[in-house]
Design a protein around this motif. Structure first.
Motif, PDB file in Angstrom:
ATOM      1  N   ALA A  38       0.854  -1.186   0.000  1.00 15.03           N
ATOM      2  CA  ALA A  38       0.000   0.000   0.000  1.00 15.03           C
ATOM      3  C   ALA A  38       0.893   1.240   0.000  1.00 15.03           C
ATOM      4  N   ILE A  39       0.814   2.019  -1.055  1.00 19.61           N
ATOM      5  CA  ILE A  39       1.577   3.266  -1.156  1.00 19.61           C
ATOM      6  C   ILE A  39       0.615   4.396  -0.835  1.00 19.61           C
ATOM      7  N   THR A  40       0.868   5.120   0.244  1.00 17.34           N
ATOM      8  CA  THR A  40      -0.079   6.116   0.723  1.00 17.34           C
ATOM      9  C   THR A  40       0.401   7.541   0.450  1.00 17.34           C
ATOM     10  N   THR A  57      -3.852   6.738  -2.464  1.00 10.89           N
ATOM     11  CA  THR A  57      -3.380   5.466  -1.923  1.00 10.89           C
ATOM     12  C   THR A  57      -3.531   4.407  -3.002  1.00 10.89           C
ATOM     13  N   VAL A  58      -2.433   3.711  -3.292  1.00 13.49           N
ATOM     14  CA  VAL A  58      -2.431   2.661  -4.306  1.00 13.49           C
ATOM     15  C   VAL A  58      -2.121   1.345  -3.617  1.00 13.49           C
ATOM     16  N   GLY A  72      -7.310   6.822   0.436  1.00 17.99           N
ATOM     17  CA  GLY A  72      -7.777   5.494   0.822  1.00 17.99           C
ATOM     18  C   GLY A  72      -6.914   4.884   1.909  1.00 17.99           C
ATOM     19  N   PRO A  73      -7.467   3.922   2.656  1.00 13.07           N
ATOM     20  CA  PRO A  73      -6.715   3.295   3.752  1.00 13.07           C
ATOM     21  C   PRO A  73      -5.771   2.220   3.229  1.00 13.07           C
ATOM     22  N   ALA A  74      -4.781   1.918   4.034  1.00 18.06           N
ATOM     23  CA  ALA A  74      -3.896   0.791   3.751  1.00 18.06           C
ATOM     24  C   ALA A  74      -4.491  -0.453   4.378  1.00 18.06           C
ATOM     25  N   PRO A  75      -4.706  -1.516   3.629  1.00 14.85           N
ATOM     26  CA  PRO A  75      -5.314  -2.729   4.190  1.00 14.85           C
ATOM     27  C   PRO A  75      -4.461  -3.320   5.305  1.00 14.85           C
ATOM     28  N   ARG A  79       2.221  -4.082   3.351  1.00 17.72           N
ATOM     29  CA  ARG A  79       3.439  -3.291   3.573  1.00 17.72           C
ATOM     30  C   ARG A  79       3.116  -1.847   3.194  1.00 17.72           C
ATOM     31  N   ARG A  80       3.209  -0.953   4.137  1.00 21.99           N
ATOM     32  CA  ARG A  80       2.832   0.441   3.923  1.00 21.99           C
ATOM     33  C   ARG A  80       4.060   1.255   3.535  1.00 21.99           C
ATOM     34  N   ILE A  81       3.955   1.966   2.435  1.00 23.68           N
ATOM     35  CA  ILE A  81       5.038   2.818   1.957  1.00 23.68           C
ATOM     36  C   ILE A  81       4.523   4.252   1.921  1.00 23.68           C
ATOM     37  N   ASP A  82       5.199   5.138   2.646  1.00 27.13           N
ATOM     38  CA  ASP A  82       4.786   6.543   2.699  1.00 27.13           C
ATOM     39  C   ASP A  82       5.238   7.244   1.427  1.00 27.13           C
TER      40      ASP A  82
END
Length: 440
Positions: A38-40, A57-58, A72-75, A79-82
């Motif tokens: 998840a790229i936020t 958010t992708v 959009g939220p990160a599921p 892996r969350r990428i800022d």
């Protein structure tokens, strides 16, 4: 390449430039482990509209992009990428390479430069097809490959990566044989005989394969367009603009109408006089020893006179003007490098695109959306949208403001794997160390 000069130098120099011989070491193995990403808060570059959408958010898994939403939220578990302050573009394609020349050991350099796909315009089938399949299965680290296998023509002895064809019968048989091997398209070249050319076109059509390459000397531009040639390579040296005479506008209109793409390889021809005069290519630390030795041999074989250098430089300048005219006529362009340092050269090619009058958005399309359109994959690749392949490059600066910002890569995301800047630097460092060691 088509005719650079009407002199004896042409055959020797062009043969030398194209004689990018054999891959050496085994390619690096692919990394294990795919994950939900998840790229936020990132600015997504819409290559179709040529605009950026901030605060997105992708979310993507290993197979496709799952969502592209504002804020959009990160599921859970992703892996969350800022992506704050950063820009997300589709993965890049180099549409004119010779992997057998740069070697399988160069594959990670493409990925480290954001290049997720390549079109191989001539390599031996026994080399390129297994490598293509290994990459497709994720067994090897590097870009995906669309491959022609060997070129079909009747070149002088010693020219590499070819099946020699002299007649229509031989042309038909060669296409059928390559189709059986599973090539993705057929490549023709300068010395493809006229009779063989049209037989190749007909058999490629029957086999459901595109064909592309050079326009042979005994085939007109109009005939190539009518025969269905998908792309023409090397603008500074191809007959589209060097042989259209007083009616280039009509030739350009016909190419646009028939949907014949151009792969101008501008950077290569801008560098060609220097390369054939013995200068090292840009980013030579990342050029394989085989490529460096080849360029040295080419320079010795070419033995360029000042007059020849001047002519090459003049043709390259004229090609930039012709590109603007072709673009105005509606001809599509593909970014490609040929025999320059893998990966790095594509960014130089995009910069040259803008020097012909393209906007940064138009230049970016030549390595993203346009390859997808050309390959018939526009519903699967070439843009950041739901359902597309998860091939993305995160940049530290906006490529729509300055195309040179495509070099400012923060991370590459493809097939559920994330390579951050540290990992990309490791790829480049490993390649440089390996190439330096091999060259000693």
């Amino acid at each position: 390449m088509n005719t650079l000069l009407r002199s004896g130098w042409r055959s020797a120099a062009i043969a030398a430039v194209l004689a990018i011989a054999g891959a050496c070491a085994s390619p690096p193995r692919a990394a294990e482990g795919r994950e939900l990403v998840a790229i936020t808060n990132v600015t997504v570059i819409d290559v179709v509209a040529g605009v950026g959408h901030p605060g997105m958010t992708v979310v993507a898994d290993h197979a496709r992009i799952l969502s592209v939403e504002a804020g959009g939220p990160a599921p859970y578990g992703a892996r969350r990428i800022d992506g704050a302050g950063r820009f997300l573009i589709p993965g890049l394609w180099d549409m004119h390479v010779h992997h057998q020349g740069t070697g399988a050991e160069s594959l990670p350099i493409y990925l480290a430069n954001g290049v997720v796909g390549t079109r191989d315009m001539g390599s031996d089938a026994d080399f390129i097809l297994p490598l293509r399949d290994q990459l497709a299965r994720g067994e090897v680290l590097g870009p995906r490959i669309v491959a022609a296998g060997p070129m079909l023509d009747r070149a002088p002895e010693g020219w590499p990566w070819r099946i020699s064809v002299s007649t229509a019968t031989e042309g038909t048989a060669a296409v059928a044989a390559l189709a059986d091997r599973g090539v993705d398209f057929i490549k023709v070249h300068d010395h493809t005989p006229r009779e063989a050319y049209f037989a190749i076109a007909a058999e490629a059509r029957r086999q459901g394969l595109p064909f592309a390459g050079h326009v042979p000397g005994r085939v007109t531009i109009a005939e190539a367009a009518e025969a269905g040639q998908a792309s023409i390579e090397h603008l500074a040296n191809n007959r589209v603009f060097t042989h259209c005479g007083d009616d280039c506008a009509a030739a350009y209109a016909q190419l646009a109408t028939r949907g014949v793409w151009q792969t101008p390889t501008i950077a290569f021809f801008q560098r060609l006089p220097d390369l054939l005069s013995g200068q090292a290519p840009p980013d030579a630390d990342y050029a394989s020893p085989a490529l460096l030795r080849l360029l040295e041999e080419n320079a010795r074989a070419a033995n360029l006179s000042p007059e020849v250098q001047t002519l090459l430089q003049a043709q390259s300048r004229q090609a930039l003007v012709a590109m603007a005219e072709m673009r105005n006529a509606g001809i599509g362009f593909l970014a490609g490098c040929d025999a320059l340092t893998p990966g790095f050269c594509l960014h130089e090619e995009l910069e040259w695109m803008t020097r012909t009058g393209m906007t940064p958005a138009e230049a970016l399309r030549t390595a993203t959306l346009n390859p997808a359109l050309f390959l018939g994959r526009q519903d699967r690749e070439g843009a950041i949208a739901v359902g597309r392949r998860p091939d993305m490059v995160m940049l530290d600066a906006d490529p729509l403001e300055d195309i040179r910002n495509t070099r400012r890569i923060a991370a590459v995301i493809t097939d559920g794997r994330v390579w951050d800047r540290e990992a990309l630097d490791r790829m480049l460092g490993d390649a440089r160390a390996r190439f330096t060691s091999e060259d000693q």
